[in-house]
Design a protein around this motif. Structure first.
Motif, short mmCIF file in Angstrom:
data_model
loop_
_atom_site.label_atom_id
_atom_site.label_comp_id
_atom_site.label_asym_id
_atom_site.label_seq_id
_atom_site.Cartn_x
_atom_site.Cartn_y
_atom_site.Cartn_z
N VAL A 11 0.88 -1.03 -0.06
CA VAL A 11 0.34 0.24 -0.09
C VAL A 11 0.55 1.72 -0.24
N ASP A 16 -5.84 5.83 -1.26
CA ASP A 16 -6.48 5.62 -1.31
C ASP A 16 -6.96 5.02 -0.16
N ARG A 17 -6.72 4.89 1.46
CA ARG A 17 -6.47 4.45 2.51
C ARG A 17 -7.84 3.09 2.53
N GLU A 18 -9.13 4.03 2.21
CA GLU A 18 -10.55 2.99 2.76
C GLU A 18 -10.42 2.21 1.38
N ALA A 20 -7.39 0.67 -0.57
CA ALA A 20 -6.67 -0.29 -0.19
C ALA A 20 -6.99 -1.03 0.98
N ALA A 21 -7.96 -0.53 1.79
CA ALA A 21 -8.50 -1.68 2.65
C ALA A 21 -9.66 -2.51 2.10
N VAL A 44 2.64 -1.55 3.97
CA VAL A 44 2.61 -0.35 4.54
C VAL A 44 2.67 0.91 4.52
N LEU A 48 -1.00 4.75 9.10
CA LEU A 48 -2.13 3.52 8.95
C LEU A 48 -2.96 3.83 9.62
N ARG A 50 -5.77 5.45 9.26
CA ARG A 50 -7.06 5.28 8.59
C ARG A 50 -7.03 3.50 8.37
N LEU A 51 -6.44 3.64 7.71
CA LEU A 51 -6.51 1.98 6.82
C LEU A 51 -6.63 0.82 7.72
N GLU A 52 -6.15 1.27 9.18
CA GLU A 52 -6.67 0.61 10.11
C GLU A 52 -7.80 0.13 10.43
N HIS A 54 -10.91 1.38 8.71
CA HIS A 54 -11.52 0.71 7.49
C HIS A 54 -11.46 -1.17 7.90
#
Length: 136
Positions: A11, A16-18, A20-21, A44, A48, A50-52, A54
Motif C-alpha cells: 500500500v 486511498d486508505r479506504e 486499500a482496505a 504499508v 496506518l 485510517r487504513l486500520e 477501515h
C-alpha cells in the motif's frame, strides 16, 4: 498445474486508505480466508490509523454463513483449519509489538454444525529495512 500461492500486497503512502482496505479485506475474507489467492501480508507505507479503522469496520461487517446463501460473504472451513488458525493467532499475539486489529475466531451458527471462522487482521511489528537500502 501449480496451485496459486498466497499473495503479498503493498500500500503506497499516497494510496486511498479506504480503497486499500476494501481490496485487502476482499482478498482476505473471500471464502473464509481459505482461498489460495488471498493476500496474507501487506506492507504499508505512510500512516496506518485510517487504513486500520477501515479494515476494522469491514471485518466486523462481514457476513459468514452457508455458501448457498447470497447474503453471506464467506462459507465454512474445515475444522483442522480452525485449529491451525487458533495456534497461529496465539503465536502472533505473543510477538512483541504485534497488535490484533479485530479479533477473529470460530463463529457460532445455531443449527449449523459446520465450522465458520472469522480471520483476525494483525499488525506485525515494523520491519527494519536492510542496511544497504537505508537512506536512499
Amino acid at each position: 498445474m501449480t496451485p496459486a500461492r498466497p499473495r503479498v500486497a503493498a500500500v503506497h503512502a499516497d494510496a486511498d486508505r479506504e480503497l486499500a482496505a476494501y481490496a485487502l479485506a476482499l482478498s482476505r475474507l473471500r471464502r473464509g480466508g481459505a482461498d489460495p489467492r488471498r493476500i496474507v501480508q501487506a506492507f504499508v507505507a505512510g500512516p496506518l490509523e485510517r487504513l486500520e479503522r477501515h479494515l476494522h469496520r469491514l471485518w466486523v461487517g462481514a457476513a459468514f454463513g452457508p455458501p448457498d446463501d447470497p447474503e453471506m460473504f464467506a462459507g465454512p472451513v474445515e475444522p483442522a483449519l480452525a485449529e491451525v488458525y487458533r495456534i497461529a493467532l496465539a503465536a502472533w499475539s505473543a510477538v512483541p509489538g504485534a497488535r490484533v486489529l479485530c479479533p477473529g475466531g470460530q463463529l457460532e451458527r445455531p443449527g449449523d454444525p459446520r465450522t465458520y471462522l472469522a480471520p483476525a487482521p494483525l499488525r506485525a511489528p515494523p520491519i527494519e529495512p536492510p542496511p544497504a537500502t537505508r537512506g536512499r
